[in-house]
Design an enzyme around this catalytic site. Structure first.
Site, PDB file in Angstrom:
ATOM      1  N   LYS A  22       0.844  -1.103   0.032  1.00 26.96           N
ATOM      2  CA  LYS A  22       0.129  -0.151   0.088  1.00 26.96           C
ATOM      3  C   LYS A  22       0.993   1.337   0.004  1.00 26.96           C
ATOM      4  CE  LYS A  22      -1.752   1.577   4.186  1.00 26.96           C
ATOM      5  NZ  LYS A  22      -1.495   3.059   4.318  1.00 26.96           N
ATOM      6  N   ASN A  23       1.666   1.364   0.854  1.00 22.79           N
ATOM      7  CA  ASN A  23       2.723   2.423   1.188  1.00 22.79           C
ATOM      8  C   ASN A  23       3.542   2.872  -0.063  1.00 22.79           C
ATOM      9  OD1 ASN A  23       1.255   3.072   3.243  1.00 22.79           O
ATOM     10  ND2 ASN A  23       3.086   2.522   4.823  1.00 22.79           N
ATOM     11  N   CYS A 117      -5.194  12.233  11.835  1.00 20.56           N
ATOM     12  CA  CYS A 117      -5.031  10.655  12.153  1.00 20.56           C
ATOM     13  C   CYS A 117      -5.217  10.499  13.706  1.00 20.56           C
ATOM     14  CB  CYS A 117      -3.737  10.664  11.726  1.00 20.56           C
ATOM     15  SG  CYS A 117      -2.247  11.394  12.666  1.00 20.56           S
ATOM     16  N   ARG A 122       1.246  14.847  13.167  1.00 24.71           N
ATOM     17  CA  ARG A 122       1.623  14.500  11.891  1.00 24.71           C
ATOM     18  C   ARG A 122       1.475  16.060  11.068  1.00 24.71           C
ATOM     19  NH1 ARG A 122      -0.406   8.906  10.086  1.00 24.71           N
ATOM     20  NH2 ARG A 122       1.502   9.293   8.614  1.00 24.71           N
ATOM     21  N   ASP A 308       4.741   0.880  11.788  1.00 20.06           N
ATOM     22  CA  ASP A 308       3.624   0.103  11.395  1.00 20.06           C
ATOM     23  C   ASP A 308       3.434  -1.374  11.983  1.00 20.06           C
ATOM     24  OD1 ASP A 308       2.738   2.578  10.178  1.00 20.06           O
ATOM     25  OD2 ASP A 308       3.553   1.871   8.154  1.00 20.06           O
ATOM     26  N   ARG A 400      -8.621  -0.353   5.241  1.00 22.19           N
ATOM     27  CA  ARG A 400      -7.761   0.461   4.272  1.00 22.19           C
ATOM     28  C   ARG A 400      -6.338  -0.162   4.000  1.00 22.19           C
ATOM     29  NH1 ARG A 400      -6.400   5.449   7.488  1.00 22.19           N
ATOM     30  NH2 ARG A 400      -5.298   5.789   5.363  1.00 22.19           N
TER      31      ARG A 400
HETATM   32  C1  UD1 Z   1       4.474   6.971   6.184  1.00 22.43           C
HETATM   33  C2  UD1 Z   1       3.423   5.634   6.142  1.00 22.43           C
HETATM   34  C3  UD1 Z   1       2.989   5.207   7.368  1.00 22.43           C
HETATM   35  C4  UD1 Z   1       3.996   5.185   8.417  1.00 22.43           C
HETATM   36  C5  UD1 Z   1       4.981   6.239   8.372  1.00 22.43           C
HETATM   37  C6  UD1 Z   1       6.267   6.141   9.230  1.00 22.43           C
HETATM   38  C7  UD1 Z   1       2.573   5.934   3.920  1.00 22.43           C
HETATM   39  C8  UD1 Z   1       1.326   6.362   2.904  1.00 22.43           C
HETATM   40  N1  UD1 Z   1       2.476   6.258   5.112  1.00 22.43           N
HETATM   41  O1  UD1 Z   1       3.435   7.989   6.421  1.00 22.43           O
HETATM   42  O2  UD1 Z   1       2.271   4.288   7.235  1.00 22.43           O
HETATM   43  O3  UD1 Z   1       3.539   4.966   9.764  1.00 22.43           O
HETATM   44  O4  UD1 Z   1       5.538   6.633   7.152  1.00 22.43           O
HETATM   45  O5  UD1 Z   1       6.841   5.080   8.917  1.00 22.43           O
HETATM   46  O6  UD1 Z   1       3.676   5.644   3.310  1.00 22.43           O
HETATM   47  N2  UD1 Z   1       6.785  14.697  10.121  1.00 22.43           N
HETATM   48  C9  UD1 Z   1       7.294  16.109  10.475  1.00 22.43           C
HETATM   49  N3  UD1 Z   1       6.902  16.938   9.382  1.00 22.43           N
HETATM   50  C10 UD1 Z   1       6.663  16.443   8.336  1.00 22.43           C
HETATM   51  C11 UD1 Z   1       6.399  14.973   8.048  1.00 22.43           C
HETATM   52  C12 UD1 Z   1       6.653  14.397   9.224  1.00 22.43           C
HETATM   53  O7  UD1 Z   1       7.622  16.305  11.730  1.00 22.43           O
HETATM   54  O8  UD1 Z   1       6.720  17.396   7.479  1.00 22.43           O
HETATM   55  C13 UD1 Z   1       7.022  13.907  11.572  1.00 22.43           C
HETATM   56  C14 UD1 Z   1       5.663  12.861  11.700  1.00 22.43           C
HETATM   57  O9  UD1 Z   1       4.920  13.734  12.686  1.00 22.43           O
HETATM   58  C15 UD1 Z   1       6.287  11.676  12.121  1.00 22.43           C
HETATM   59  C16 UD1 Z   1       7.641  11.422  11.538  1.00 22.43           C
HETATM   60  O10 UD1 Z   1       8.103  12.639  10.803  1.00 22.43           O
HETATM   61  O11 UD1 Z   1       6.741  11.702  13.671  1.00 22.43           O
HETATM   62  C17 UD1 Z   1       7.402  10.630  10.289  1.00 22.43           C
HETATM   63  O12 UD1 Z   1       6.380  10.893   9.536  1.00 22.43           O
HETATM   64  P1  UD1 Z   1       6.224  10.236   7.941  1.00 22.43           P
HETATM   65  O13 UD1 Z   1       7.350   9.479   7.578  1.00 22.43           O
HETATM   66  O14 UD1 Z   1       6.266  11.623   7.140  1.00 22.43           O
HETATM   67  O15 UD1 Z   1       5.066   9.591   7.923  1.00 22.43           O
HETATM   68  P2  UD1 Z   1       4.231   9.498   6.371  1.00 22.43           P
HETATM   69  O16 UD1 Z   1       4.879   9.760   5.273  1.00 22.43           O
HETATM   70  O17 UD1 Z   1       2.942  10.284   6.636  1.00 22.43           O
END
Ligand code: UD1
Length: 461
Positions: A22-23, A117, A122, A308, A400
């Site tokens: 999925k991811n 979420c 996030r 995850d 999902r």
């Molecule tokens: C992706 C995965 C999700 C997984 C996560 C962490 C997909 C569709 N989803 O989510 O299943 O749980 O990676 O492996 O691929 N953060 C910031 N600023 C940002 C973005 C993120 O501070 O702009 C923080 C987040 O709050 C979190 C950490 O960085 O604490 C990692 O988040 P991120 O890797 O961005 O998660 P997703 O890409 O949304």
């Protein structure tokens, strides 16, 4: 809303096949918007999030043909809009992955701030910081990100956030840099296999990305990307969930199409707990000796233990005698499932970003409520091991991210029945939160990195 009745106590036996990731698939589907042509993706999982991404791409003007063999053909030649509407982006955080592709294609994009979420803080500041470094002008307007750039230019970008790298943020910036003028260096890039697959997809389409899988990725911009056919990698999180299901029921399961090379930390952890695991490059055999050794685990960015899988490991460790701990460094508040596991007899206390777990000899069936995607999986695992019949509500979260999860488990000997909870027993039962529950809050994604909490129910990931 659907719910599960799970009759626990049946060890899983047999073989099962893992679907596409999925991811990996979601950002790749989004990136097809940047290709003024045709994309064919193979091994696309049939999940609700994929349907949501399909609707999002269609709303922007792409044509998608889902074939019966699991392949999807995406034609973005007629895409004229650069707007991703709130109604669709709010349903799934990965909706924000269309930002980079639309910006590169049109020089402007208007994308709703993503949905909330249940797994803590996030924000999307890193996505925006990266795109701004490439020359985009970004502002927030009425709940939308408005990004404009006449010509994106290569830059040196550091994507390190307070909890490490960002997975979808790395994809967004990589996408924009692939079609920017000049050379880009992304430092603190996410190294997850899904990010590697994303880069491989772009390279197949003509991008020039190197260093993938390390934390420094270099991208030489190209003028355009061309038609491409790509097979999405298998889902390491689904494979891990199935492996943990085998372990928690003390079963004997052969898992096919498992990306074992990407699962080293998960598999080592199982072995350290006393589970017998044999692997080939793409099969995983988990055998049912009872896990004996408690562990202190840390969920971290890849190659660490995936966040995850944290909930599923919590379910398993609840059944291992002795004291275990799990700390989540990626999403420090991702512990909604702990309260529900406690309802099933688990002994778990949350302190900050750490769950302290005292293993019990037996979990017992209970009515529980799924709060997010991986929490749902953890509750199913716990129910498979528990004595008696559990009721798991809100399994739409599970749908999902897992295709036909209960069918796969039932083929391995589980006893799971899906019913509509309005029909199951009249009015759904009221549900009381346990004292261990993390408040049912959801963050409002923000560009400044500040959390804004609101007590609403929403999907994670
Ligand atoms: C992706 C995965 C999700 C997984 C996560 C962490 C997909 C569709 N989803 O989510 O299943 O749980 O990676 O492996 O691929 N953060 C910031 N600023 C940002 C973005 C993120 O501070 O702009 C923080 C987040 O709050 C979190 C950490 O960085 O604490 C990692 O988040 P991120 O890797 O961005 O998660 P997703 O890409 O949304």
């Amino acid at each position: 809303m659907d719910m599960f009745f799970v009759e626990g106590g049946h060890p899983l036996h047999g073989s099962v096949r893992v679907d596409g990731s999925k991811n990996a698939c979601l950002p790749i589907m989004a990136a097809s918007l940047a290709i003024n042509g045709e994309v064919v993706l193979q091994q696309v999982p049939q999940l609700r999030d994929i349907v949501t991404m399909r609707q999002l791409l269609q709303s922007i003007g792409a044509t998608l043909d889902f074939r019966s063999d699991g392949a999807v053909q995406i034609d973005s030649r007629n895409v004229r809009s650069s707007v991703a509407p709130y109604e669709l982006v709010r349903q799934m955080r990965a909706g924000v992955c269309v930002l980079g592709p639309l910006l590169t294609r049109f020089g402007h994009a208007r994308v709703s701030l993503p949905g909330g979420c249940n797994i803590g803080h996030r924000p999307i500041d890193l996505h925006l910081r990266g795109l701004a470094a490439l020359g985009a002008d970004i502002r927030l307007e009425g709940g939308y990100i408005v990004a404009e750039a006449r010509q994106l230019r290569g830059a040196d970008v550091d994507l390190c956030g307070p909890h490490g790298p960002t997975v979808t943020g790395t994809c967004n910036v990589m996408m924009a840099a692939a079609l920017a003028k000049g050379h880009t260096i992304i430092r603190s890039a996410a190294r997850e296999p899904e990010v590697q697959d994303f880069a491989q997809f772009l390279n197949r389409a003509g991008a020039r990305i190197s260093g993938v899988g390390t934390s420094i990725v270099e991208i030489q911009g190209v003028e355009q990307l061309h038609n491409v056919c790509h097979t999405v990698i298998p889902d390491r999180i689904e494979a891990a969930t199935l492996a943990l299901a085998a372990a928690i029921t003390r079963g004997n399961v052969m898992i096919h199409n498992a990306p074992t090379m990407d699962m080293t930390r998960v598999l080592n952890t199982l072995v350290e707990m006393g589970v017998t695991v044999d692997t080939t490059e793409n099969t995983l055999h988990v055998r049912g000796s009872a896990p004996r050794f408690p562990r202190f685990l840390m969920a971290e960015p890849y190659p660490g233990l995936p966040t995850d899988c944290q909930a599923q490991f919590m379910a398993l460790l609840s059944t291992v005698p002795g004291r275990s701990e799990i700390t989540d460094r990626v999403f420090p508040e991702r512990f909604m499932h702990a309260a529900e596991l406690v309802r099933m007899g688990a002994d778990i206390h949350i302190h900050g970003n750490t769950a302290m777990i005292n293993g019990v000899t037996r979990l017992s069936a209970a009515p529980v409520m799924a709060s997010d995607l991986r929490a749902s999986a953890a509750l199913v695992l716990a129910a498979l091991a528990a004595e008696g019949r559990s009721e798991i509500r809100r399994v739409y979260h599970l749908d999902r991210g897992y295709h036909a999860f209960e069918t796969k488990l039932n083929q391995l000997g589980a006893h799971i029945r899906r019913v509509n909870d309005e029909c199951a027993n009249g009015i759904p039962r009221p549900h009381s939160a346990s004292r261990f529950a993390v408040a049912p809050t959801v963050d409002r994604p923000s560009i400044d990195g500040q959390t804004r909490f609101a007590a609403v129910d929403a999907d994670p990931e």
